[in-house]
Structures are given as structure tokens and as C-alpha cells.
Scaffold this motif. Structure first.
Motif, short mmCIF file in Angstrom:
data_model
loop_
_atom_site.label_atom_id
_atom_site.label_comp_id
_atom_site.label_asym_id
_atom_site.label_seq_id
_atom_site.Cartn_x
_atom_site.Cartn_y
_atom_site.Cartn_z
N LEU A 80 27.56 41.53 42.37
CA LEU A 80 27.68 42.98 42.56
C LEU A 80 28.75 43.36 43.57
N SER A 81 29.43 42.34 44.15
CA SER A 81 30.41 42.65 45.20
C SER A 81 31.58 43.48 44.65
N GLY A 82 31.85 43.37 43.35
CA GLY A 82 32.92 44.16 42.74
C GLY A 82 32.61 45.65 42.77
N ARG A 83 31.33 46.00 42.84
CA ARG A 83 30.94 47.42 42.89
C ARG A 83 31.00 47.96 44.32
N LEU A 84 30.90 47.03 45.28
CA LEU A 84 31.01 47.44 46.68
C LEU A 84 32.47 47.74 47.03
N SER A 85 33.39 46.92 46.53
CA SER A 85 34.80 47.08 46.90
C SER A 85 35.56 47.99 45.95
N ASP A 86 35.15 48.04 44.68
CA ASP A 86 36.01 48.64 43.66
C ASP A 86 35.34 49.66 42.74
N ASP A 87 34.09 50.01 42.97
CA ASP A 87 33.40 50.97 42.11
C ASP A 87 33.40 50.58 40.63
N VAL A 88 33.39 49.30 40.33
CA VAL A 88 33.37 48.86 38.93
C VAL A 88 32.06 49.34 38.29
N SER A 89 32.15 49.89 37.07
CA SER A 89 30.92 50.38 36.43
C SER A 89 30.36 49.36 35.44
N PHE A 90 29.04 49.42 35.22
CA PHE A 90 28.36 48.53 34.26
C PHE A 90 28.70 48.95 32.85
N LEU A 136 29.29 35.60 33.41
CA LEU A 136 28.11 36.42 33.14
C LEU A 136 28.51 37.82 32.71
N ALA A 137 27.75 38.36 31.75
CA ALA A 137 27.87 39.78 31.46
C ALA A 137 26.89 40.48 32.40
N VAL A 138 27.40 41.42 33.19
CA VAL A 138 26.55 42.14 34.14
C VAL A 138 26.22 43.50 33.54
N HIS A 139 24.98 43.68 33.10
CA HIS A 139 24.58 44.92 32.43
C HIS A 139 24.06 45.94 33.44
N GLN A 148 36.35 37.56 24.76
CA GLN A 148 36.18 37.83 23.32
C GLN A 148 34.72 38.13 23.01
N ARG A 149 33.83 37.32 23.57
CA ARG A 149 32.40 37.50 23.30
C ARG A 149 31.92 38.84 23.86
N PHE A 150 32.36 39.15 25.07
CA PHE A 150 31.96 40.41 25.71
C PHE A 150 32.47 41.61 24.91
N ALA A 151 33.75 41.53 24.52
CA ALA A 151 34.38 42.65 23.81
C ALA A 151 33.72 42.88 22.45
N ALA A 152 33.24 41.81 21.82
CA ALA A 152 32.61 41.94 20.51
C ALA A 152 31.36 42.82 20.59
N SER A 153 30.64 42.79 21.71
CA SER A 153 29.43 43.61 21.85
C SER A 153 29.68 44.92 22.58
N HIS A 154 30.57 44.91 23.55
CA HIS A 154 30.70 46.08 24.44
C HIS A 154 32.10 46.69 24.44
N GLY A 155 33.05 46.05 23.77
CA GLY A 155 34.44 46.48 23.91
C GLY A 155 35.01 45.94 25.20
N PRO A 156 36.34 46.03 25.37
CA PRO A 156 36.94 45.53 26.60
C PRO A 156 36.46 46.37 27.80
N ALA A 157 36.30 45.73 28.94
CA ALA A 157 35.88 46.43 30.16
C ALA A 157 36.64 45.83 31.33
#
Lengths: 344, 157
Positions: free
Chosen positions: A115-125, A140-143, A253-262
Motif C-alpha cells: 500500500l506504500s504506493g498509495r501513501l506516496s502517489d495516490d494510486v487508486s485501486f 500481486l493484483a491489489v484490489h 497482460q493478465r491484469f489488463a485482461a480482467s481490469h484493463g491497463p492501470a
């Protein structure tokens, strides 16, 4: 929120607010404690954590300009890690929670990184996480906070371990990552042929043990000649970077197949390596992913990420009977890497 | 005393040795795994753990945490040490190694760091690169006569 981290070599304390302001973020080995402790920094021994933990917490409060009565919650790493150190942090946090009547949070060290990416960069789930450190290499996919889907993990050594042991073979010192990166600057990354384990595999797991073995053999063949060291370092770094980039590409590729690029978040000490970052950035760009790397002091082991992970679920504190967990997977339902957990 | 010298052709042979050893192990056994980086100590340990603890899906390298603990199907604790990062031999007591020697099965990588604190009943397994074969390894087993009896099945005549 007061955060405490003591699951490995470092004893650390931090104070983080709801709005992501980091009021203090202290690591014992970086504090000037020579006067009191003769320069001793915590390591293996739980006693070493015990010796400095009060001082680190006091230091964090002082840096933040707060008194302990102004703290609303206390979080400590509850695992995974070296059990003696985890116990010291856990018992300290529980004692503060009881004495002050404030909630206590047992935080998974890996969730802190996650979750450190959300502390520094406001990355959304949701986002894709590559966690690379001395002890872990996972995709890991972080949902959401507490919601992790493990795509892959290492079947043997962690990437940081490949750096550490490679540096040890070459006599470059510890930790190996920065030492190899420095040495590799003057070397040719294509000079020494090394394998890229699992490149192109359809799953997202890693393996670094075979690379380490091959590297040890190449080094022995070259007789450790000093002019070969820079090429060896550059070639090893290139091989590790290739492996991380290839496996992460598969995961994107696996992540994008379910959620699109993020966004691809890279966390853990190895994220500081510039060659690895450049290669992952290139792959992310090709896959249409953004990239986020927390700054160095939030990538290496720290307590701010522990405090932040607790703030992400501030309505759900833990009970005081929580027992530290030496192993604590983020995704308890993860499929095992191929070839493991199977009786032959 | 030396019990046996074996030649392992490849990684699969290392794993087979692990499976054989796993069937012989019981609480109180201490295995010291020696060998250079990349010799195959962790692979041997992993094979033993997989066989004894089939429910474990992940068997991470213990280099970073110094020790990983497991429980076998028959409820015997199994401790996998990697003392590579250990700076002071005395630090190992903080890890609870004395209790582990009594109650658990101990697999110890880099036992050299213990500086002679291993029990006399330790089975030492030394793995070396086989210069004549690329992926081959030479293994030397050393232990007391009790170990020789227990391992007699696998020993070449």
C-alpha cells in the motif's frame, strides 16, 4: 497513527496522519545513536530491537512535535519476519494501546509495502504490484486494502538475494544491490552469458536460484580477475532486470485482461535499482500501464508504510490477543508455484 | 566418521536424495548442509520439507529471515535455518536453536557460522560441484554410527 516496524534488521517508528502527511519516519540504523549505544544497530537479536525501540519511538514523537497523548492509534508489524523482532514491536504496540486506550493494529509487513504506493502517489485501486526486496519477489493484483490476488512469487530465492549472493561471490560487500549497481556502471552487460530462468513462461512466477548457480560457475571460470568484475556485475544485473521485466510483462497482460491497463507499482528495496526501473518502465509503457515507485525511504523497510496500512483500515482494529505470524501470505488462496506443494 | 560419498547427476537426483532423507528423519535430528553458493543446499532442504510437509505450498528461502519453521504431517516441527547472514555465532541462540535441537528436525544451511555449536549427533551433508559434469554434484555424508545404520539402505555396497 504511530507505526512500528521490527520484523527484520531495522527497528523503525513513524507517525502518519489521515491525510497522508508523514510527521516522522525514523529508522534506528540511520539515527545518530553513537553516544548512547556505541553505534550498535539492531540485527538478528530480538534484544537489539528491544534496546532501541523506546528511543526510536521517542525520537519519532519528538520529530513530529507530538506527545504520546496525541496519538490516536498504534500499529506494529505482526509478521511475516523474524519472530523475535516481531514480538518486540507487537508487545510494545499493545502496551501503548492499553496504556492510552487507543486502537491497536497488527499489520502484515508485505501489506505495508503493497500500500506504500498509495501513501506516496495516490494510486487508486486496482493496481498491479511488483514487490521486490531481499526476502520477497511477488506480483500481486491489489484490489483494495486486505484484498490481494497473488499472480506469482519466487520458487526459490528472492531477487534481492540474487544481488546479495552475487555481490558476495565477487567480494563486493553487503547489501549487494547498491554494490553491484555501482560496479556495473563500468561493465558490459552482454559480456558474460547468463540464463534468464522462466523467460517466456505462461505463469507469473520467478526463479533466481539457477541464475545464482550459473553466475557462481562463470565467476569461478574467470578466476575472479578484477577486469572481469565490472562485466560480471553488469551481466548479473542485466539478467535479474530481464527476469523481472519478463515476468512483470506477463502479469500486466493478465491484469489488463480482467481490469484493463492501470498502474504498475514497484515496491521494496530492489525498486531503487535504476537499470531495473528503466527496463520495467519501458515494459509498462508498451503495455499501456502507468508506473509508480515510492521514494527510497518508503521502499526500504520503514514504519511509515506500517502506519499507513493501518490507516487504510482504521475502522477495523485488531484484538490484543493477536499472535505474531512468522509467515503471513497476502493472498491465502494463492496457487502454489509449479513444482511445489506436490508430492512426487 | 564418513558414511558415504555419492554422485548426483542433476537436480532431480538431488531431490531424490531429499525424499530418501525425509523418510528417515525424526524429532531431534540435525542436518548440517555445507557447500558453496549454488551447490544445491536449499534445493535439498526444499525437497525434504516438501516431502514431510506436503500441505506447504510456499517454501521460501530462509536467507533473509534466518529461519523458517514448518510442521510435518506427523506433527513434528521442522526448522529450516540459513545462517548465511549471521554475524555473531551467539546470535543464533536468539533464534531458539537450542530448543529446536531437542524438539524439532533441524536443517541448517551455512552451519560453519555456528562455530562448533552443533550437537555431536549431527549428520553433515557436504555438496560440491562435480568438476567433470556441468550439473553434477558430489555429496559426502558424515555422522555417527547410528546415522550409518539408519542410512544403510541407500549406501552403495
Amino acid at each position: 497513527m504511530l507505526g512500528i516496524e521490527s520484523s527484520c534488521d531495522e527497528t523503525a517508528a513513524a507517525i502518519v496522519c489521515d491525510d497522508k502527511t508523514i510527521l516522522a519516519n525514523l529508522v534506528a540504523s540511520q539515527m545518530d545513536m553513537h553516544a548512547e549505544y556505541g553505534g550498535v544497530v539492531p540485527e538478528v537479536a530480538a534484544r537489539a530491537h528491544l534496546d532501541v525501540i523506546d528511543q526510536v519511538i521517542d525520537g519519532a514523537l519528538e520529530n513530529a512535535g507530538l506527545s504520546i497523548t496525541q496519538i490516536d492509534g498504534v500499529a506494529a508489524t505482526g509478521g511475516p519476519g523474524l519472530i523475535g523482532g516481531v514480538l518486540v514491536g507487537t508487545v510494545t504496540a499493545k502496551a501503548i494501546a492499553v496504556a492510552r486506550g487507543i486502537p491497536y493494529f497488527a499489520v502484515n509487513h508485505l501489506e505495508g509495502h503493497a500500500l506504500s504506493g498509495r501513501l506516496s502517489d495516490d494510486v487508486s485501486f486496482p493496481y498491479l504490484l511488483l514487490l521486490v526486496s531481499g526476502g520477497h519477489t511477488q506480483l500481486l493484483a491489489v484490489h483494495g486494502a486486505g484484498q490481494y490476488e497473488r499472480y506469482g512469487t519466487t520458487m526459490d530465492d528472492a531477487a534481492g538475494e540474487a544481488f546479495d549472493k552475487g555481490a558476495k561471490i565477487m567480494g563486493l560487500g553487503y547489501p549487494g544491490g547498491p554494490a553491484i549497481e555501482k560496479c556495473a556502471k563500468d561493465g558490459n552487460p552482454k559480456a558474460i552469458q547468463l540464463p534468464r530462468p522462466l523467460r517466456g513462461a505462461a505463469h507469473c512466477h520467478f526463479s533466481f536460484s539457477g541464475l545464482k548457480t550459473a553466475f557462481a560457475q562463470r565467476h569461478a571460470q574467470l578466476g575472479g580477475k578484477s577486469d572481469a568484475i565490472t562485466d560480471l556485475a553488469a551481466s548479473l544485473q542485466a539478467a535479474i532486470a530481464d527476469c523481472l521485466a519478463d515476468r512483470t510483462k506477463q502479469a500486466m497482460q493478465r491484469f489488463a485482461a480482467s481490469h484493463g491497463p492501470a498502474t504498475l507499482v514497484i515496491a521494496g528495496g530492489v525498486a531503487a535499482n535504476a537499470t531495473i526501473f528503466a527496463q520495467l518502465e519501458k515494459e509498462a509503457l508498451k503495455a499501456g500501464f502507468g508506473i509508480s515507485v515510492p521514494p527510497g525511504h518508503l521502499c526500504t523497510d520503514n514504519a511509515a508504510m506500517i502506519a499507513w496500512a493501518a490507516l487504510e483500515r482504521r475502522e477495523a482494529p485488531d484484538k490484543l490477543d493477536f499472535a505474531p505470524l512468522p509467515r503471513w501470505p497476502l493472498d491465502p488462496n494463492a496457487a502454489p508455484p509449479p513444482g511445489q506443494g506436490v508430492r512426487s | 566418521m564418513q558414511i558415504a560419498k555419492l554422485t548426483l547427476a542433476d537436480l532431480a537426483a538431488t531431490k531424490r536424495l531429499g525424499l530418501f532423507l525425509a523418510e528417515q528423519l525424526m524429532a531431534g535430528d540435525v542436518l548440517a548442509l555445507k557447500g558453496e553458493l549454488g551447490a544445491g543446499k536449499s534445493e535439498l532442504a526444499r525437497a525434504i520439507i516438501q516431502q514431510m510437509c506436503p500441505k506447504e505450498t510456499d517454501i521460501p528461502s530462509p536467507t533473509f529471515t534466518l529461519v523458517q519453521t514448518y510442521e510435518s504431517d506427523s506433527k513434528v516441527p521442522l526448522w529450516h535455518f540459513d545462517l548465511y547472514r549471521l554475524a555473531e555465532p551467539d546470535d543464533v541462540f536468539e533464534l531458539g536453536i537450542e530448543e529446536a535441537f531437542i524438539e524439532a528436525i533441524c536443517l541448517i544451511e551455512w552451519p560453519e557460522r555456528l562455530a562448533g555449536c552443533l550437537p555431536d549427533r549431527t549428520l553433515t551433508i557436504e555438496i560440491n560441484y562435480d568438476a567433470s559434469a556441468n550439473s553434477g554434484r558430489r555429496v559426502t555424508l558424515r555422522g555417527n554410527p547410528a546415522w550409518q545404520n539408519r542410512l544403510s539402505e541407500m549406501l552403495p555396497d
